[in-house]
Design an enzyme around this catalytic site. Sequence first.
Site, PDB file in Angstrom:
ATOM      1  N   HIS A   1       0.817  -1.230   0.000  1.00  0.00           N
ATOM      2  CA  HIS A   1       0.000   0.000   0.000  1.00  0.00           C
ATOM      3  C   HIS A   1       0.843   1.269   0.000  1.00  0.00           C
ATOM      4  CE1 HIS A   1      -2.769  -3.050   1.663  1.00  0.00           C
ATOM      5  NE2 HIS A   1      -3.678  -2.387   0.977  1.00  0.00           N
TER       6      HIS A   1
ATOM      7  N   GLU B   1       2.866  -1.541   7.656  1.00  0.00           N
ATOM      8  CA  GLU B   1       3.851  -1.586   6.582  1.00  0.00           C
ATOM      9  C   GLU B   1       5.094  -0.766   6.927  1.00  0.00           C
ATOM     10  OE1 GLU B   1       1.977  -1.046   2.725  1.00  0.00           O
ATOM     11  OE2 GLU B   1       0.532  -2.643   3.133  1.00  0.00           O
TER      12      GLU B   1
ATOM     13  N   ARG C   1     -22.447  14.569  16.340  1.00  0.00           N
ATOM     14  CA  ARG C   1     -22.859  15.721  15.522  1.00  0.00           C
ATOM     15  C   ARG C   1     -24.268  15.461  14.986  1.00  0.00           C
ATOM     16  NH1 ARG C   1     -17.060  16.348  14.357  1.00  0.00           N
ATOM     17  NH2 ARG C   1     -16.627  18.571  14.489  1.00  0.00           N
TER      18      ARG C   1
ATOM     19  N   ARG D   1     -16.231  22.729  19.919  1.00  0.00           N
ATOM     20  CA  ARG D   1     -17.615  22.253  19.999  1.00  0.00           C
ATOM     21  C   ARG D   1     -18.383  23.001  21.085  1.00  0.00           C
ATOM     22  NH1 ARG D   1     -18.332  17.183  17.909  1.00  0.00           N
ATOM     23  NH2 ARG D   1     -20.538  17.620  18.222  1.00  0.00           N
TER      24      ARG D   1
HETATM   25  N1  URA Z   1     -11.123  16.336  13.360  1.00  0.00           N
HETATM   26  C1  URA Z   1     -12.097  15.657  14.019  1.00  0.00           C
HETATM   27  O1  URA Z   1     -12.085  14.431  14.053  1.00  0.00           O
HETATM   28  N2  URA Z   1     -13.072  16.376  14.631  1.00  0.00           N
HETATM   29  C2  URA Z   1     -13.134  17.720  14.582  1.00  0.00           C
HETATM   30  O2  URA Z   1     -14.054  18.316  15.133  1.00  0.00           O
HETATM   31  C3  URA Z   1     -12.115  18.414  13.883  1.00  0.00           C
HETATM   32  C4  URA Z   1     -11.118  17.689  13.275  1.00  0.00           C
END
Ligand code: URA
Length: 258
Positions: A8, A82, A170, A225
């Site tokens: 890969h 790898e 989310r 967040r």
């Molecule tokens: N990467 C993630 O996994 N989550 C985020 O909120 C931002 C970057």
Amino acid sequence: MADEIKYHIRLSRDMVEGATYAILPGDPGRVEKTARHIDPEGAKFLAANREYTSWLANLDGKKVLVCSTGIGGPSTSIAIEELASIGFKNFYRIGTTGVIQPGIKLPSIIITTGSVRLDGASTHYAPIEYPAVADFELTSALVEAAKSIDVEYHVGITASSDTFYPGQERYDTFSGYVPRRFQNTLQEWQKLHVLNYEMESATLLTIASCFGLRAGMVASAIVSRIAGETPNDEELKRAEENLAKVIRKALQIRLAQE
Ligand code: URA
């Protein structure tokens, strides 16, 4: 055989010229930039196949590989397998992350000491009770590097999820539904003092420990967040530059200790 090319990553032991440190961004588009930051004059392209793009750099007389992993655990596990089989013993993942604790500013640097294993790939290597912990010396070098440049940084636990949407709770998705397993988990991780979400460290840290190899994890916070923020272009650029500076300095510290 030293010239055997791995399926890969399309690299052989010969091609990496004795490098034992691999820097692992997720994004193939960040490989060249990172390699050139480490070695502006001599960084060179080695291979590109699927999500795996590799460049070789020189730092203080030692070779260092930058190789992208793609997003998530499965492709990361292939890269580690790898790379380990052609001689790599030390892995630093560099990435982007979303923070979940109040008071963490964007863009700051997040250094992971251990990851909540919300991935699937690591369970193919060790039972879920096995910890996803970062190597102490690799992590200490990241902390020392962050201290040496003018950047806000935080050190602690990361939630590492196979998915960007449901696993990171989310709701702004196609279905708008988060399965029960992940409902209210963001708040739970906050209460348990988890700093951030990303998508590859659980796999990397678990596999490296299972193989008796070493891994560290550092990310630039590009999403909050809590504040519902994402940085503007200027801040994003600064986030990328900070990460490049921290990883270069951490490598210098580690290479000098070897
Ligand atoms: N990467 C993630 O996994 N989550 C985020 O909120 C931002 C970057």
